[in-house]
Design a protein around this motif. Structure first.
Motif, short mmCIF file in Angstrom:
data_model
loop_
_atom_site.label_atom_id
_atom_site.label_comp_id
_atom_site.label_asym_id
_atom_site.label_seq_id
_atom_site.Cartn_x
_atom_site.Cartn_y
_atom_site.Cartn_z
N PHE A 196 5.86 1.73 -1.83
CA PHE A 196 5.18 1.08 -0.71
C PHE A 196 5.98 1.26 0.58
CE2 PHE A 196 2.42 -2.37 -2.98
CZ PHE A 196 1.98 -1.41 -3.88
N GLY A 197 7.29 1.20 0.48
CA GLY A 197 8.12 1.38 1.67
C GLY A 197 7.93 2.74 2.30
N GLN A 198 7.75 3.77 1.46
CA GLN A 198 7.52 5.12 2.00
C GLN A 198 6.14 5.22 2.65
OE1 GLN A 198 9.67 7.45 2.37
NE2 GLN A 198 11.34 6.57 1.18
N VAL A 199 5.16 4.52 2.10
CA VAL A 199 3.85 4.48 2.76
C VAL A 199 4.01 3.90 4.16
CG1 VAL A 199 1.55 3.43 2.75
CG2 VAL A 199 2.51 4.37 0.63
N GLY A 200 4.77 2.81 4.26
CA GLY A 200 5.00 2.22 5.58
C GLY A 200 5.68 3.18 6.53
N PHE A 201 6.69 3.90 6.04
CA PHE A 201 7.42 4.84 6.90
C PHE A 201 6.49 5.94 7.42
CE2 PHE A 201 9.64 8.89 7.41
CZ PHE A 201 10.55 8.55 8.40
N PHE A 202 5.70 6.52 6.52
CA PHE A 202 4.87 7.66 6.92
C PHE A 202 3.57 7.24 7.60
CE2 PHE A 202 7.53 9.83 3.73
CZ PHE A 202 7.91 10.94 4.47
N ASN A 203 3.21 5.96 7.50
CA ASN A 203 1.95 5.53 8.12
C ASN A 203 2.16 4.90 9.49
OD1 ASN A 203 -0.91 5.34 7.92
ND2 ASN A 203 -0.71 3.15 7.58
N ASN A 250 -0.82 7.94 -3.08
CA ASN A 250 -1.39 8.13 -4.42
C ASN A 250 -0.58 7.40 -5.49
OD1 ASN A 250 -3.53 9.67 -3.48
ND2 ASN A 250 -2.42 11.60 -3.70
N GLU A 251 0.75 7.43 -5.36
CA GLU A 251 1.56 6.71 -6.34
C GLU A 251 1.40 5.21 -6.17
OE1 GLU A 251 4.33 5.90 -9.46
OE2 GLU A 251 2.81 7.42 -9.01
N SER A 252 1.26 4.74 -4.93
CA SER A 252 1.03 3.32 -4.70
C SER A 252 -0.29 2.87 -5.31
CB SER A 252 1.06 3.01 -3.20
OG SER A 252 2.34 3.27 -2.65
N LYS A 253 -1.30 3.70 -5.18
CA LYS A 253 -2.60 3.38 -5.78
C LYS A 253 -2.50 3.33 -7.30
CE LYS A 253 -6.21 5.50 -3.89
NZ LYS A 253 -7.04 6.56 -3.25
N ARG A 254 -1.71 4.22 -7.87
CA ARG A 254 -1.53 4.19 -9.32
C ARG A 254 -0.86 2.88 -9.75
NH1 ARG A 254 1.86 4.72 -13.40
NH2 ARG A 254 3.69 4.77 -12.03
N LEU A 255 0.18 2.48 -9.02
CA LEU A 255 0.90 1.24 -9.35
C LEU A 255 -0.01 0.03 -9.21
CD1 LEU A 255 4.23 2.07 -7.50
CD2 LEU A 255 3.94 1.91 -9.98
N LEU A 256 -0.82 0.01 -8.17
CA LEU A 256 -1.76 -1.10 -7.98
C LEU A 256 -2.80 -1.14 -9.08
CD1 LEU A 256 -2.16 -0.89 -4.11
CD2 LEU A 256 -1.36 -2.89 -5.38
N THR A 257 -3.23 0.02 -9.55
CA THR A 257 -4.19 0.07 -10.65
C THR A 257 -3.59 -0.49 -11.94
OG1 THR A 257 -5.31 2.00 -9.68
CG2 THR A 257 -5.63 1.61 -12.04
N VAL A 258 -2.32 -0.13 -12.19
CA VAL A 258 -1.62 -0.67 -13.36
C VAL A 258 -1.56 -2.19 -13.28
CG1 VAL A 258 0.63 -0.82 -14.50
CG2 VAL A 258 -0.24 1.41 -13.76
N LEU A 259 -1.17 -2.70 -12.11
CA LEU A 259 -1.04 -4.14 -11.94
C LEU A 259 -2.39 -4.83 -12.02
CD1 LEU A 259 0.81 -6.56 -11.32
CD2 LEU A 259 0.51 -6.04 -8.88
#
Length: 233
Positions: free
Chosen positions: A130-137, A155-164
């Motif tokens: 999530f931190g990298q999403v913040g940096f690049f966004n 995409n990896e953040s979406k995967r993690l959110l789907t798991v949760l």
């Protein structure tokens, strides 16, 4: 017997109440994990604002006590054996406080390790991704023309959110019916994705109804509302 004066950090941030736990922090997703935990415990503490703008975390006084030069960090005058202890790493601090006060970490071994599993899930996955999403966004990386780095972390953040999201079906909290340090670790980062990183559309927030449900429930807790404001911006 050791005292707080033996720790270099107190030379720059002296304790006005040396009998209290000292918190060195900033209201970031990692920082508020610990302030929320302290508010949930009802433990009195003294807070010291560590400014990234002035690179407080890189000063010799801070690094001399907390060598990883990151927040949050604590100095507890009443540590193991009655002696002071200095700790960095938010996950380690949550675990220390949970064990010291015997709260927010189940005694049942199965639930205990389930809680620790999801704490590590946050530390090893949600936080870094999530931190990298913040940096690049919205931070320095937003000006990069090549959007592949951003999308890799999205995409990896979406995967993690789907798991949760799948895990939370039929559950009150991450570990089940009991509110734990896993919730305190995970939900500051999820909140940040929306209120700070402006990533609602990027991650497809509407696809995670269970995460949204538990986040809303978490935000209603008075201790969470207080802890999110510590230290004051």
């Amino acid at each position: 017997m050791p005292s707080l004066d033996d720790f270099s950090v107190t030379r720059k941030w002296p304790a006005t109440r040396p009998d209290l736990l000292q918190l060195y922090s900033l209201a970031t997703p990692n920082g508020v994990k610990v302030s929320i935990m302290l508010e949930e415990l009802g433990v009195p503490y003294e807070v010291h604002h560590i400014s990234f703008d002035s690179n407080d975390q890189l000063t010799p006084e801070f690094v001399g006590t907390f060598p990883n030069n990151k927040i949050p960090a604590i100095l507890d005058p009443n540590g193991p054996g009655g002696e002071p202890i200095a700790l960095f790493e938010s996950g380690a601090i949550l675990l220390y406080l949970a064990e010291k006060y015997n709260q927010f970490l189940p005694q049942d071994l199965g639930l205990r390790y389930t809680t620790l599993q999801w704490l590590m899930f946050q530390m090893g996955g949600i936080g870094p991704m999530f931190g990298q999403v913040g940096f690049f966004n919205i931070y320095g990386g937003k000006d990069f023309e090549d959007k592949r780095p951003l999308m890799r972390y999205v995409n990896e953040s979406k995967r993690l959110l789907t798991v949760l999201d799948k895990h939370l079906v039929g559950k009150d909290w991450v570990a089940g019916s009991e509110y734990t340090i896993a919730d305190m670790a995970i939900f500051p980062w999820i909140r940040n994705m929306i209120v700070r990183y402006n990533a609602e559309e990027l991650i497809g927030w509407g696809q995670y109804p269970e995460v949204s449900r538990v986040l809303s429930q978490w935000l209603q807790r008075p201790a969470v509302q207080r802890g999110l404001l510590v230290p004051a911006r």
